[in-house]
Design a protein around this motif. Structure first.
Motif: not given
Length: 348
Positions: A105-126
């Motif tokens: 019971g010690r986990a959390e999620i911190m979500a973000g848009r991502g100021s670094f954009i490398e993941s978008f082309p890597l995973f096929g997002y526009d």
């Protein structure tokens, strides 16, 4: 009571003494040891960010957090951030619910848009769908948190017809917070949802965020949210050593390495000069560098200025020798944190 912790991206820039970066595999193993030490010295939160580039070792923070979950006892474990726009919200929930189970019971999620954009082309997002992807996926993640059986009609996400999502988080009100670099528009959207907010304060005077925090609370109240649950956190770059001048000398090289690397890809960044660095580590700057008393005083100031519930020091920025990083964590937990906590306990 103010929560104090660490954020990191597992940086792998060249070390000043050797001119060589720490290999990714070694940096990841070092990171688990750093999490364990942060737990032992009494820090409250350890958060690891997702990146997909050579100068950061961590592309899968949930796996590193899971490793830390089974060897720690008290510290909370979070992403910083999960780039929600380029990942499946079902998998995000499942992964962090699993960390929640491993950590009891010690986990959390911190979500973000991502100021670094490398993941978008890597995973096929526009990148043209940058904002829409985040908004839809955050809404889907919140729906998964709310109900075991998911009914969801997606545009950028899949459509799910009454399918269960397991495992469920141990924590009944599983923490999901949203990070932002300080955009008023992002602050408004997070406030409208009533979610906890995390500001990345890495430049300028931290006091400039005061109006954003005020706006966040006002909007949340207008939308009928329980403002007591709309916590405000910040994380800023920092470094600690026994000697103030030594800390300031040692931290310039890794910070310049990282800033200069990023400036190659971002036209609105520039290479770090020593004068800029001195301004940033000064009284009104956004970096927290020095000995225990200097850093404690500066943390107290930002907590009071912004009415923070949590402060995370990004430690380190750029690569530092592992033994020096461990020493900085010890100073933070054993000397800085007690000073900050005592100050706010005395204020009641």
């Amino acid at each position: 009571m103010i929560e104090l912790g660490i954020s990191t991206f597992g940086e792998t820039t060249p070390l000043e003494k050797t001119g060589q970066p720490i290999p990714h595999d070694k940096r990841i193993r070092n990171l688990v040891e750093e999490i364990e030490l942060a737990d032992q010295v009494g820090l409250d939160i350890y958060a690891i960010g997702e990146h997909h580039r050579e100068d950061f070792a961590i592309s899968a923070p949930e796996i590193v957090l899971a490793a830390g979950a089974v060897t720690t006892r008290h510290i909370r474990l979070s992403s910083a951030v999960t780039i929600l726009s380029s990942i499946d919200p079902v998998r995000v929930y499942q992964q962090y619910a699993t960390i929640d189970a491993l950590s009891k019971g010690r986990a959390e999620i911190m979500a973000g848009r991502g100021s670094f954009i490398e993941s978008f082309p890597l995973f096929g997002y526009d990148l043209a769908d940058y904002d829409e992807l985040f908004d839809e996926k955050l809404a889907m993640l919140l729906e998964i948190k709310k109900t075991t059986k998911l009914n969801w009609s997606g545009r950028h996400t899949q459509t799910v017809n009454n399918r269960p999502v397991y495992p469920r988080a141990v924590q009944e009100d599983f923490p999901i917070q949203v990070a932002t670099g300080g955009s008023p528009h992002s602050t408004q959207k997070i406030a409208e949802l009533g979610l906890p907010i995390v500001y990345a304060i890495i430049g300028g005077n931290p006091k400039n965020f005061r109006q954003l925090v005020k706006m966040y609370k006002q909007i949340g109240r207008l939308h009928g949210h329980d403002v007591s649950k709309m916590t405000v956190a910040a994380h800023s770059w920092g470094w600690l050593a026994k000697d103030k001048e030594q800390a300031e000398r040692d931290y310039f090289h890794p910070t310049k390495q990282l800033v200069d690397n990023i400036s190659k890809d971002r036209p609105f960044w520039k290479e770090l000069t020593y004068d800029d660095y001195l301004n940033s580590i000064g009284e009104n700057g956004a970096m927290f560098v020095g000995d225990a008393q200097t850093v404690a005083n500066k943390i107290i100031k930002i907590v009071e200025d912004l009415q923070l519930d949590r402060f995370m020091m990004h430690l380190p920025v750029g690569s530092m020798p592992h033994e020096d990083t461990l020493e900085a964590i010890r100073i933070y937990g054993q000397e800085v944190a007690p000073k900050v906590r005592e100050y706010f306990e005395d204020k009641g």
